[in-house]
Design a protein around this motif. Structure first.
Motif, PDB file in Angstrom:
ATOM      1  N   VAL A   1       7.851 -10.477  11.033  1.00 22.07           N
ATOM      2  CA  VAL A   1       7.634  -9.688   9.822  1.00 22.07           C
ATOM      3  C   VAL A   1       8.651  -8.551   9.821  1.00 22.07           C
ATOM      4  O   VAL A   1       9.104  -8.097  10.868  1.00 22.07           O
ATOM      5  CB  VAL A   1       6.198  -9.111   9.687  1.00 22.07           C
ATOM      6  CG1 VAL A   1       5.163 -10.197   9.605  1.00 22.07           C
ATOM      7  CG2 VAL A   1       5.872  -8.147  10.787  1.00 22.07           C
ATOM      8  N   TYR A   2       9.008  -8.135   8.612  1.00 18.89           N
ATOM      9  CA  TYR A   2       9.877  -6.974   8.469  1.00 18.89           C
ATOM     10  C   TYR A   2       9.075  -5.717   8.789  1.00 18.89           C
ATOM     11  O   TYR A   2       7.838  -5.716   8.673  1.00 18.89           O
ATOM     12  CB  TYR A   2      10.419  -6.880   7.043  1.00 18.89           C
ATOM     13  CG  TYR A   2      11.344  -8.004   6.664  1.00 18.89           C
ATOM     14  CD1 TYR A   2      12.627  -8.088   7.202  1.00 18.89           C
ATOM     15  CD2 TYR A   2      10.933  -8.985   5.776  1.00 18.89           C
ATOM     16  CE1 TYR A   2      13.475  -9.129   6.855  1.00 18.89           C
ATOM     17  CE2 TYR A   2      11.779 -10.023   5.414  1.00 18.89           C
ATOM     18  CZ  TYR A   2      13.047 -10.093   5.961  1.00 18.89           C
ATOM     19  OH  TYR A   2      13.879 -11.129   5.622  1.00 18.89           O
ATOM     20  N   ASP A   3       9.765  -4.652   9.174  1.00 18.84           N
ATOM     21  CA  ASP A   3       9.089  -3.375   9.376  1.00 18.84           C
ATOM     22  C   ASP A   3       8.344  -3.043   8.089  1.00 18.84           C
ATOM     23  O   ASP A   3       8.960  -2.962   7.021  1.00 18.84           O
ATOM     24  CB  ASP A   3      10.111  -2.289   9.699  1.00 18.84           C
ATOM     25  CG  ASP A   3       9.478  -0.964  10.065  1.00 18.84           C
ATOM     26  OD1 ASP A   3       8.272  -0.767   9.799  1.00 18.84           O
ATOM     27  OD2 ASP A   3      10.194  -0.109  10.610  1.00 18.84           O
TER      28      ASP A   3
ATOM     29  N   ALA B   1       0.848  -1.192   0.000  1.00 19.13           N
ATOM     30  CA  ALA B   1       0.000   0.000   0.000  1.00 19.13           C
ATOM     31  C   ALA B   1       0.887   1.247   0.000  1.00 19.13           C
ATOM     32  O   ALA B   1       2.056   1.188   0.370  1.00 19.13           O
ATOM     33  CB  ALA B   1      -0.900  -0.015   1.230  1.00 19.13           C
ATOM     34  N   PRO B   2       0.309   2.393  -0.385  1.00 20.31           N
ATOM     35  CA  PRO B   2       1.105   3.613  -0.464  1.00 20.31           C
ATOM     36  C   PRO B   2       1.469   4.216   0.892  1.00 20.31           C
ATOM     37  O   PRO B   2       2.408   5.008   0.984  1.00 20.31           O
ATOM     38  CB  PRO B   2       0.227   4.572  -1.269  1.00 20.31           C
ATOM     39  CG  PRO B   2      -1.160   4.065  -1.100  1.00 20.31           C
ATOM     40  CD  PRO B   2      -1.038   2.581  -0.918  1.00 20.31           C
ATOM     41  N   ASP B   3       0.749   3.848   1.949  1.00 19.27           N
ATOM     42  CA  ASP B   3       1.049   4.394   3.283  1.00 19.27           C
ATOM     43  C   ASP B   3       0.538   3.427   4.351  1.00 19.27           C
ATOM     44  O   ASP B   3      -0.171   2.466   4.047  1.00 19.27           O
ATOM     45  CB  ASP B   3       0.438   5.792   3.456  1.00 19.27           C
ATOM     46  CG  ASP B   3      -1.057   5.814   3.246  1.00 19.27           C
ATOM     47  OD1 ASP B   3      -1.778   5.071   3.945  1.00 19.27           O
ATOM     48  OD2 ASP B   3      -1.523   6.565   2.363  1.00 19.27           O
TER      49      ASP B   3
ATOM     50  N   GLN C   1       9.373   8.324  -1.850  1.00 24.45           N
ATOM     51  CA  GLN C   1       8.445   8.274  -0.729  1.00 24.45           C
ATOM     52  C   GLN C   1       8.342   6.848  -0.210  1.00 24.45           C
ATOM     53  O   GLN C   1       8.551   5.882  -0.938  1.00 24.45           O
ATOM     54  CB  GLN C   1       7.114   8.866  -1.168  1.00 24.45           C
ATOM     55  CG  GLN C   1       5.923   8.037  -1.049  1.00 24.45           C
ATOM     56  CD  GLN C   1       4.681   8.761  -1.570  1.00 24.45           C
ATOM     57  OE1 GLN C   1       4.739   9.695  -2.335  1.00 24.45           O
ATOM     58  NE2 GLN C   1       3.549   8.272  -1.166  1.00 24.45           N
ATOM     59  N   CYS C   2       8.012   6.734   1.070  1.00 24.23           N
ATOM     60  CA  CYS C   2       7.856   5.429   1.710  1.00 24.23           C
ATOM     61  C   CYS C   2       6.589   4.744   1.205  1.00 24.23           C
ATOM     62  O   CYS C   2       5.679   5.387   0.692  1.00 24.23           O
ATOM     63  CB  CYS C   2       7.725   5.583   3.219  1.00 24.23           C
ATOM     64  SG  CYS C   2       9.202   6.178   4.036  1.00 24.23           S
ATOM     65  N   HIS C   3       6.544   3.435   1.375  1.00 22.78           N
ATOM     66  CA  HIS C   3       5.324   2.684   1.150  1.00 22.78           C
ATOM     67  C   HIS C   3       5.209   1.624   2.241  1.00 22.78           C
ATOM     68  O   HIS C   3       6.117   1.457   3.044  1.00 22.78           O
ATOM     69  CB  HIS C   3       5.280   2.068  -0.258  1.00 22.78           C
ATOM     70  CG  HIS C   3       6.241   0.947  -0.466  1.00 22.78           C
ATOM     71  ND1 HIS C   3       7.537   1.142  -0.839  1.00 22.78           N
ATOM     72  CD2 HIS C   3       6.075  -0.392  -0.335  1.00 22.78           C
ATOM     73  CE1 HIS C   3       8.147  -0.029  -0.929  1.00 22.78           C
ATOM     74  NE2 HIS C   3       7.293  -0.974  -0.630  1.00 22.78           N
TER      75      HIS C   3
END
Length: 91
Positions: A58-60, A21-23, A70-72
């Motif tokens: 799980v990974y961060d 997801a985008p955020d 940008q982060c996702h």
């Protein structure tokens, strides 16, 4: 290691589906939609993901890939998480 029932749902969902997801808010909404039959608050879901991260399952999920602007959000099992899901399937 004891895994809560909700964290088990998180792990099983991450095992069978690629959640991207985008955020973070969209990612949590996607996770909750995938497990719509599970009654839990958004805070419970966030806590379960955080517990899975802290346990190394799980990974961060918040990522900034190399070269990205940008982060996702990406829910992905670690090798220990994959082993935990397989153990749940066998048990």
């Amino acid at each position: 290691m004891a895994i809560s029932p909700l964290t088990e749902v998180v792990l099983r969902t991450a095992f069978r589906r690629r959640l991207l997801a985008p955020d973070a808010d969209s990612g949590m909404s996607l996770l909750m939609a995938e497990a719509a039959d599970v009654a839990a608050t958004p805070e419970d879901w966030r806590g379960s993901v955080a517990s899975a991260v802290a346990a190394g399952l799980v990974y961060d999920p918040v990522r900034l890939p190399e070269g990205a602007l940008q982060c996702h959000w990406h829910l992905e099992l670690t090798p220990q998480g994959v082993a935990a899901v397989r153990a749940l399937k066998d048990g």
